[in-house]
Design a protein around this motif. Structure first.
Motif, PDB file in Angstrom:
ATOM      1  N   THR A 170       0.806  -1.227   0.000  1.00  0.00           N
ATOM      2  CA  THR A 170       0.000   0.000   0.000  1.00  0.00           C
ATOM      3  C   THR A 170       0.837   1.275   0.000  1.00  0.00           C
ATOM      4  O   THR A 170       0.290   2.371  -0.065  1.00  0.00           O
ATOM      5  CB  THR A 170      -0.934   0.016   1.219  1.00  0.00           C
ATOM      6  N   THR A 171       2.154   1.121   0.068  1.00  0.00           N
ATOM      7  CA  THR A 171       3.026   2.299   0.061  1.00  0.00           C
ATOM      8  C   THR A 171       3.008   2.954  -1.326  1.00  0.00           C
ATOM      9  O   THR A 171       2.574   2.354  -2.306  1.00  0.00           O
ATOM     10  CB  THR A 171       4.466   1.891   0.424  1.00  0.00           C
ATOM     11  N   PRO A 172       3.480   4.213  -1.438  1.00  0.00           N
ATOM     12  CA  PRO A 172       3.479   4.904  -2.729  1.00  0.00           C
ATOM     13  C   PRO A 172       4.209   4.109  -3.813  1.00  0.00           C
ATOM     14  O   PRO A 172       5.195   3.418  -3.547  1.00  0.00           O
ATOM     15  CB  PRO A 172       4.192   6.216  -2.431  1.00  0.00           C
ATOM     16  N   LEU A 173       3.699   4.228  -5.031  1.00  0.00           N
ATOM     17  CA  LEU A 173       4.233   3.482  -6.174  1.00  0.00           C
ATOM     18  C   LEU A 173       4.559   4.444  -7.309  1.00  0.00           C
ATOM     19  O   LEU A 173       3.746   5.303  -7.657  1.00  0.00           O
ATOM     20  CB  LEU A 173       3.202   2.453  -6.653  1.00  0.00           C
ATOM     21  N   ILE A 174       5.748   4.302  -7.854  1.00  0.00           N
ATOM     22  CA  ILE A 174       6.165   5.049  -9.045  1.00  0.00           C
ATOM     23  C   ILE A 174       6.577   4.036 -10.105  1.00  0.00           C
ATOM     24  O   ILE A 174       7.263   3.057  -9.810  1.00  0.00           O
ATOM     25  CB  ILE A 174       7.323   6.015  -8.734  1.00  0.00           C
ATOM     26  N   VAL A 175       6.152   4.260 -11.346  1.00  0.00           N
ATOM     27  CA  VAL A 175       6.504   3.376 -12.459  1.00  0.00           C
ATOM     28  C   VAL A 175       7.279   4.186 -13.499  1.00  0.00           C
ATOM     29  O   VAL A 175       6.829   5.249 -13.931  1.00  0.00           O
ATOM     30  CB  VAL A 175       5.246   2.752 -13.094  1.00  0.00           C
ATOM     31  N   LEU A 176       8.461   3.676 -13.876  1.00  0.00           N
ATOM     32  CA  LEU A 176       9.324   4.364 -14.840  1.00  0.00           C
ATOM     33  C   LEU A 176       9.090   3.806 -16.238  1.00  0.00           C
ATOM     34  O   LEU A 176       9.068   2.585 -16.446  1.00  0.00           O
ATOM     35  CB  LEU A 176      10.796   4.186 -14.457  1.00  0.00           C
ATOM     36  N   THR A 177       8.914   4.703 -17.200  1.00  0.00           N
ATOM     37  CA  THR A 177       8.657   4.304 -18.583  1.00  0.00           C
ATOM     38  C   THR A 177       9.649   4.975 -19.525  1.00  0.00           C
ATOM     39  O   THR A 177      10.266   5.980 -19.193  1.00  0.00           O
ATOM     40  CB  THR A 177       7.230   4.693 -19.011  1.00  0.00           C
ATOM     41  N   THR A 193       3.523   7.815 -12.924  1.00  0.00           N
ATOM     42  CA  THR A 193       4.425   7.345 -13.975  1.00  0.00           C
ATOM     43  C   THR A 193       5.392   8.460 -14.336  1.00  0.00           C
ATOM     44  O   THR A 193       5.010   9.638 -14.410  1.00  0.00           O
ATOM     45  CB  THR A 193       3.648   6.876 -15.212  1.00  0.00           C
ATOM     46  N   MET A 194       6.656   8.082 -14.600  1.00  0.00           N
ATOM     47  CA  MET A 194       7.697   9.061 -14.877  1.00  0.00           C
ATOM     48  C   MET A 194       8.621   8.544 -15.978  1.00  0.00           C
ATOM     49  O   MET A 194       8.845   7.340 -16.090  1.00  0.00           O
ATOM     50  CB  MET A 194       8.525   9.346 -13.606  1.00  0.00           C
ATOM     51  N   GLY A 195       9.155   9.459 -16.774  1.00  0.00           N
ATOM     52  CA  GLY A 195      10.115   9.083 -17.812  1.00  0.00           C
ATOM     53  C   GLY A 195       9.731   9.639 -19.160  1.00  0.00           C
ATOM     54  O   GLY A 195       9.319  10.801 -19.284  1.00  0.00           O
ATOM     55  N   GLN A 196       9.859   8.810 -20.201  1.00  0.00           N
ATOM     56  CA  GLN A 196       9.502   9.219 -21.554  1.00  0.00           C
ATOM     57  C   GLN A 196       8.271   8.429 -22.022  1.00  0.00           C
ATOM     58  O   GLN A 196       7.950   7.388 -21.461  1.00  0.00           O
ATOM     59  CB  GLN A 196      10.655   8.970 -22.541  1.00  0.00           C
ATOM     60  N   ARG A 197       7.637   8.960 -23.064  1.00  0.00           N
ATOM     61  CA  ARG A 197       6.490   8.235 -23.615  1.00  0.00           C
ATOM     62  C   ARG A 197       6.945   6.896 -24.180  1.00  0.00           C
ATOM     63  O   ARG A 197       8.094   6.710 -24.552  1.00  0.00           O
ATOM     64  CB  ARG A 197       5.774   9.066 -24.666  1.00  0.00           C
ATOM     65  N   GLY A 252       0.409   4.351 -31.840  1.00  0.00           N
ATOM     66  CA  GLY A 252       0.666   5.482 -32.715  1.00  0.00           C
ATOM     67  C   GLY A 252       0.985   6.759 -31.970  1.00  0.00           C
ATOM     68  O   GLY A 252       1.355   7.771 -32.570  1.00  0.00           O
ATOM     69  N   VAL A 253       0.854   6.710 -30.645  1.00  0.00           N
ATOM     70  CA  VAL A 253       1.103   7.892 -29.807  1.00  0.00           C
ATOM     71  C   VAL A 253       2.151   7.573 -28.747  1.00  0.00           C
ATOM     72  O   VAL A 253       3.124   8.305 -28.566  1.00  0.00           O
ATOM     73  CB  VAL A 253      -0.201   8.358 -29.107  1.00  0.00           C
ATOM     74  N   GLY A 254       1.936   6.442 -28.066  1.00  0.00           N
ATOM     75  CA  GLY A 254       2.732   6.102 -26.894  1.00  0.00           C
ATOM     76  C   GLY A 254       1.958   6.496 -25.646  1.00  0.00           C
ATOM     77  O   GLY A 254       1.159   7.433 -25.658  1.00  0.00           O
ATOM     78  N   VAL A 255       2.170   5.764 -24.566  1.00  0.00           N
ATOM     79  CA  VAL A 255       1.575   6.131 -23.278  1.00  0.00           C
ATOM     80  C   VAL A 255       2.428   7.245 -22.687  1.00  0.00           C
ATOM     81  O   VAL A 255       3.645   7.086 -22.508  1.00  0.00           O
ATOM     82  CB  VAL A 255       1.517   4.923 -22.324  1.00  0.00           C
ATOM     83  N   ILE A 256       1.803   8.369 -22.403  1.00  0.00           N
ATOM     84  CA  ILE A 256       2.537   9.549 -21.927  1.00  0.00           C
ATOM     85  C   ILE A 256       2.566   9.527 -20.399  1.00  0.00           C
ATOM     86  O   ILE A 256       1.512   9.447 -19.757  1.00  0.00           O
ATOM     87  CB  ILE A 256       1.874  10.834 -22.438  1.00  0.00           C
ATOM     88  N   PRO A 257       3.758   9.579 -19.797  1.00  0.00           N
ATOM     89  CA  PRO A 257       3.833   9.506 -18.330  1.00  0.00           C
ATOM     90  C   PRO A 257       3.305  10.765 -17.658  1.00  0.00           C
ATOM     91  O   PRO A 257       3.217  11.833 -18.274  1.00  0.00           O
ATOM     92  CB  PRO A 257       5.337   9.323 -18.075  1.00  0.00           C
ATOM     93  N   ASP A 258       2.967  10.639 -16.398  1.00  0.00           N
ATOM     94  CA  ASP A 258       2.488  11.794 -15.625  1.00  0.00           C
ATOM     95  C   ASP A 258       3.550  12.886 -15.559  1.00  0.00           C
ATOM     96  O   ASP A 258       3.235  14.083 -15.651  1.00  0.00           O
ATOM     97  CB  ASP A 258       2.128  11.359 -14.201  1.00  0.00           C
TER      98      ASP A 258
END
Length: 461
Positions: free
Chosen positions: A354-361, A385-389, A425-431
């Motif tokens: 349940t702790t905070p979660l960050i996902v790198l892309t 989410t953090m990083g690049q699309r 065609g776009v990519g998932v864009i991180p927060d």
């Protein structure tokens, strides 16, 4: 649950290694086989491909135009390169023709330069040690054989690359800039150093390897890597192509309970099986049902297609009934089977994290790893989410055998967010987007991970 290929490296892996095999440019399959291969690829795409609206190509007239081009090819290699051009017109990362592996010889050649794309600029990120004073890392390739580098890529490289997204198209162009069959060919480059000085540099492949300024000694690939940094659990998930990664992740869950936050890194995850990634996400939520992408696939109904032919001749402009519309869409190849939105029952009984979660892309987050992010998007607010699309391509490829080539593939399945938004065609864009820059890459600085650790410390204060 779907099975899909890992597709980060979409051309041949040969394009991305320091060592390249020589190519046999004499072998030649019969013209009849080449025409059959062109026709088979055209017909299977015509019936099954999911993204004609992205490609914006008249597939029939293009096929007719390629018939004399295929007949004119002098060897199997030329045929392969032409088929790559034909396929690239579809602009899809899950569609491609197979590399002709039988043309590989036992001789090797080695590239002596590493080039990466940064905003459509080609930057040198590694060079043999003997050239480190001549070519500073971070130098930009300004021109190739007298042609501006961007123009050279657009004419000589990009027409052969099958990609759904612009950023992956240019990343691939940088990686395969000197791809070809002639290992003796000289490429006359002009480089602009980080200080702004323009210098000449002649490049060619060599028959032996070299020692690099940066890349010396490779780190063994791991399915998963885990460490604790300042009380934060860092888990690098490099594939969803093997169910063993779920067991590996489960084995570290007790340690993750003790962490003040968790960072999942899927920047180099090229996909695999969507269900494998979903299994990991189950540990981060109490939600009973995880919802993934919505999907559809083209449906070929022969009789409706025949009825649609007559419907297409109707000039009365009367409003169509549902039956008439179905017939007309079938005739036009635009009738779809709407699949069920992918769902996964959360059957994990263990205590949840349940702790905070960050996902790198990153740009190499592809296919089932993107599906992972679509599921995560449905867990509103659970992660940052953090990083690049991302790579911007997923789906179910249909394998296809073509004469003289390894198996190709055709994307048959169109995936979207559950609400219909496109990410292919776009990519998932991180927060939080964090741009790559040459100086960090050259220095080996992981700015995305640094930013994630900083963000996590803010969340856990």
């Amino acid at each position: 649950m779907k099975k899909i290929y890992c597709l980060v490296l979409l051309l041949s892996a040969l394009n991305y290694r320091a060592a390249f095999a020589q190519i046999d440019t004499v072998a030649n399959i019969p013209t009849e086989d080449k025409l059959y291969g062109l026709s088979k690829f055209w017909s299977e795409v015509n019936a099954n491909f999911a993204y004609f609206d992205h490609a914006k190509v008249n597939w029939d007239s293009t096929y007719r135009a390629y018939i004399p081009k295929v007949i004119a090819t002098k060897n199997t290699w030329e045929y392969y390169m032409l088929m790559q051009r034909f396929c690239a017109l579809l602009k899809d990362g899950h569609t491609g023709v197979g590399f002709p592996e039988k043309l590989l010889t036992h001789k090797s050649r080695y590239k002596w330069i590493y080039i990466e794309n940064f905003n459509k600029k080609f930057i040198i990120t590694d060079i043999p040690v003997q050239y480190k004073d001549l070519v500073p890392l971070g130098s930009e390739v300004v021109s190739v054989n007298g042609v501006p580098a961007k123009e050279y890529a657009e004419k000589e490289l990009i027409p052969y690359i099958s990609s759904s997204t612009e950023h992956v198209l240019w990343n691939t162009a940088a990686a395969m800039m000197f791809y070809g069959t002639d290992s003796t060919k000289l490429f006359h480059l002009k480089l602009k150093t980080p200080q702004g000085k323009v210098i000449p540099y002649d490049y060619q492949f060599h028959t032996y390897g070299t020692k690099w300024v940066r890349r010396n000694g490779s780190t063994p690939w791991k399915m998963m890597d885990f460490k604790v940094m300042d009380g934060i659990g860092y888990v690098k998930l490099n594939t969803f192509g093997d169910e063993k990664i779920d067991s590996a992740f489960k084995s570290i869950v007790p340690q993750l309970y003790a962490c003040k936050g968790v960072i999942l890194d899927i920047r180099d995850n090229g996909g695999g099986d969507t269900g494998v990634g979903a299994e990991i996400l189950k540990y981060f939520t109490d939600k009973k049902l995880l919802v993934g992408s919505a999907w559809k696939t083209r449906d070929n109904l022969s009789s409706f297609k025949a009825w649609g032919y007559y419907q297409s001749k109707d000039t009365s402009k009367k409003a169509l009934t549902a039956w008439q519309k179905k017939a007309l869409d079938s005739y036009k190849g635009n009738y779809w089977y709407q699949g069920d939105t992918m769902t996964f029952e959360n059957d994990v009984k263990e205590k949840k994290i349940t702790t905070p979660l960050i996902v790198l892309t990153g740009n190499n987050t592809a296919s089932a790893a993107e599906d992972f992010l679509i599921i995560l998007d449905g867990l509103r607010g659970r992660a940052t989410t953090m990083g690049q699309r991302t790579f911007g391509s997923t789906g179910q490829p249909l394998p296809i055998s073509l004469p003289g080539l390894s198996d190709g593939r055709i994307c048959t399945k169109r995936d979207t967010y559950p609400d219909g938004r496109d990410f292919v065609g776009v990519g998932v864009i991180p927060d939080i987007e964090i741009a790559r820059n040459p100086s960090d890459v050259i220095a080996g600085t992981d700015t995305v991970l640094q930013a994630a650790l900083k963000e996590m410390n803010k969340k856990t204060k």
